[in-house]
Write a protein that holds these residues in place. Sequence first.
Motif, PDB file in Angstrom:
ATOM      1  N   ASP A  50       0.833  -1.216   0.000  1.00  0.00           N
ATOM      2  CA  ASP A  50       0.000   0.000   0.000  1.00  0.00           C
ATOM      3  C   ASP A  50       0.862   1.258   0.000  1.00  0.00           C
ATOM      4  O   ASP A  50       0.616   2.191  -0.768  1.00  0.00           O
ATOM      5  CB  ASP A  50      -0.941   0.010   1.209  1.00  0.00           C
ATOM      6  CG  ASP A  50      -2.037  -1.043   1.105  1.00  0.00           C
ATOM      7  OD1 ASP A  50      -2.246  -1.602   0.014  1.00  0.00           O
ATOM      8  OD2 ASP A  50      -2.687  -1.309   2.148  1.00  0.00           O
ATOM      9  N   ILE A  51       1.876   1.281   0.851  1.00  0.00           N
ATOM     10  CA  ILE A  51       2.759   2.448   0.916  1.00  0.00           C
ATOM     11  C   ILE A  51       3.539   2.590  -0.386  1.00  0.00           C
ATOM     12  O   ILE A  51       3.676   3.694  -0.931  1.00  0.00           O
ATOM     13  CB  ILE A  51       3.713   2.359   2.136  1.00  0.00           C
ATOM     14  CG1 ILE A  51       2.913   2.424   3.432  1.00  0.00           C
ATOM     15  CG2 ILE A  51       4.768   3.452   2.090  1.00  0.00           C
ATOM     16  CD1 ILE A  51       3.713   2.082   4.688  1.00  0.00           C
ATOM     17  N   LYS A  58       2.735   1.636  -3.377  1.00  0.00           N
ATOM     18  CA  LYS A  58       1.849   2.126  -4.446  1.00  0.00           C
ATOM     19  C   LYS A  58       1.585   3.632  -4.293  1.00  0.00           C
ATOM     20  O   LYS A  58       1.564   4.356  -5.278  1.00  0.00           O
ATOM     21  CB  LYS A  58       0.538   1.351  -4.452  1.00  0.00           C
ATOM     22  CG  LYS A  58       0.686  -0.056  -4.972  1.00  0.00           C
ATOM     23  CD  LYS A  58      -0.639  -0.810  -4.849  1.00  0.00           C
ATOM     24  CE  LYS A  58      -0.510  -2.239  -5.281  1.00  0.00           C
ATOM     25  NZ  LYS A  58      -1.766  -3.002  -5.099  1.00  0.00           N
ATOM     26  N   ARG A  59       1.383   4.082  -3.064  1.00  0.00           N
ATOM     27  CA  ARG A  59       1.144   5.519  -2.842  1.00  0.00           C
ATOM     28  C   ARG A  59       2.354   6.333  -3.230  1.00  0.00           C
ATOM     29  O   ARG A  59       2.250   7.396  -3.847  1.00  0.00           O
ATOM     30  CB  ARG A  59       0.780   5.787  -1.375  1.00  0.00           C
ATOM     31  CG  ARG A  59      -0.672   5.523  -1.080  1.00  0.00           C
ATOM     32  CD  ARG A  59      -1.025   6.003   0.296  1.00  0.00           C
ATOM     33  NE  ARG A  59      -0.188   5.298   1.266  1.00  0.00           N
ATOM     34  CZ  ARG A  59      -0.627   4.774   2.380  1.00  0.00           C
ATOM     35  NH1 ARG A  59      -1.854   4.900   2.743  1.00  0.00           N
ATOM     36  NH2 ARG A  59       0.193   4.135   3.178  1.00  0.00           N
ATOM     37  N   GLY A  90       2.642   6.572  -6.850  1.00  0.00           N
ATOM     38  CA  GLY A  90       1.540   7.275  -7.502  1.00  0.00           C
ATOM     39  C   GLY A  90       0.622   6.373  -8.282  1.00  0.00           C
ATOM     40  O   GLY A  90       0.010   6.801  -9.255  1.00  0.00           O
TER      41      GLY A  90
END
Length: 193
Positions: free
Chosen positions: A185-186, A188-189, A192
């Motif tokens: 999750d991190i 991917k954030r 972007g």
Amino acid sequence: MKENENKRTPQSSLKKKEALRLSNAESKALTRECIRTALLMLLGEKRYEDITTTEIIDKSGVSRAGFYRNYRSKLDVIQDIHNTHASAVIDALKAVQDGAEPEPVFKKLFEWLQSDEDEFKLLMNIHQRLPIRPNFGLGKTADDTDPETYYAQVAANTMLAIIIRSWFARGMAETPEIMAKISADIYKRLRGH
């Protein structure tokens, strides 16, 4: 007929013996593994600074010449162990950079880290005191990507190393599945996605 059997026997014996011989590469890998294992065992008994090269040689069962054919110093041994572990992280990052879904890749990585927990704890204990640094290389260089993408990748790669270190510091309380989800999750954030 017995005459033919006698002629085959020495050849068969030689082939069997040759099969038992290690290639140079295999022999070198075995020697390095013995040295690495000896140092890790000694790290379980005493501080890195108090371990001598002679102790590593004695514990490993290799000759002094064998040690120095493979390593210049005990720091080289630690760097080699560190590089082996760092390469697993780099391989995971490269797989994700090449398009693999992050969560399954990170799950496999965290499972491997957990399976090698004792070795990682020893490395983490001496990591801050020694001049060894991870090299979480990027798939692309600064020349072939825009600055925003490049630095997002730097952040994503560094993030994984920090998460791994923090997970060990917390006693690996979370499961590899949870760590994989958090990391993905991190990641991917930061990228972007």
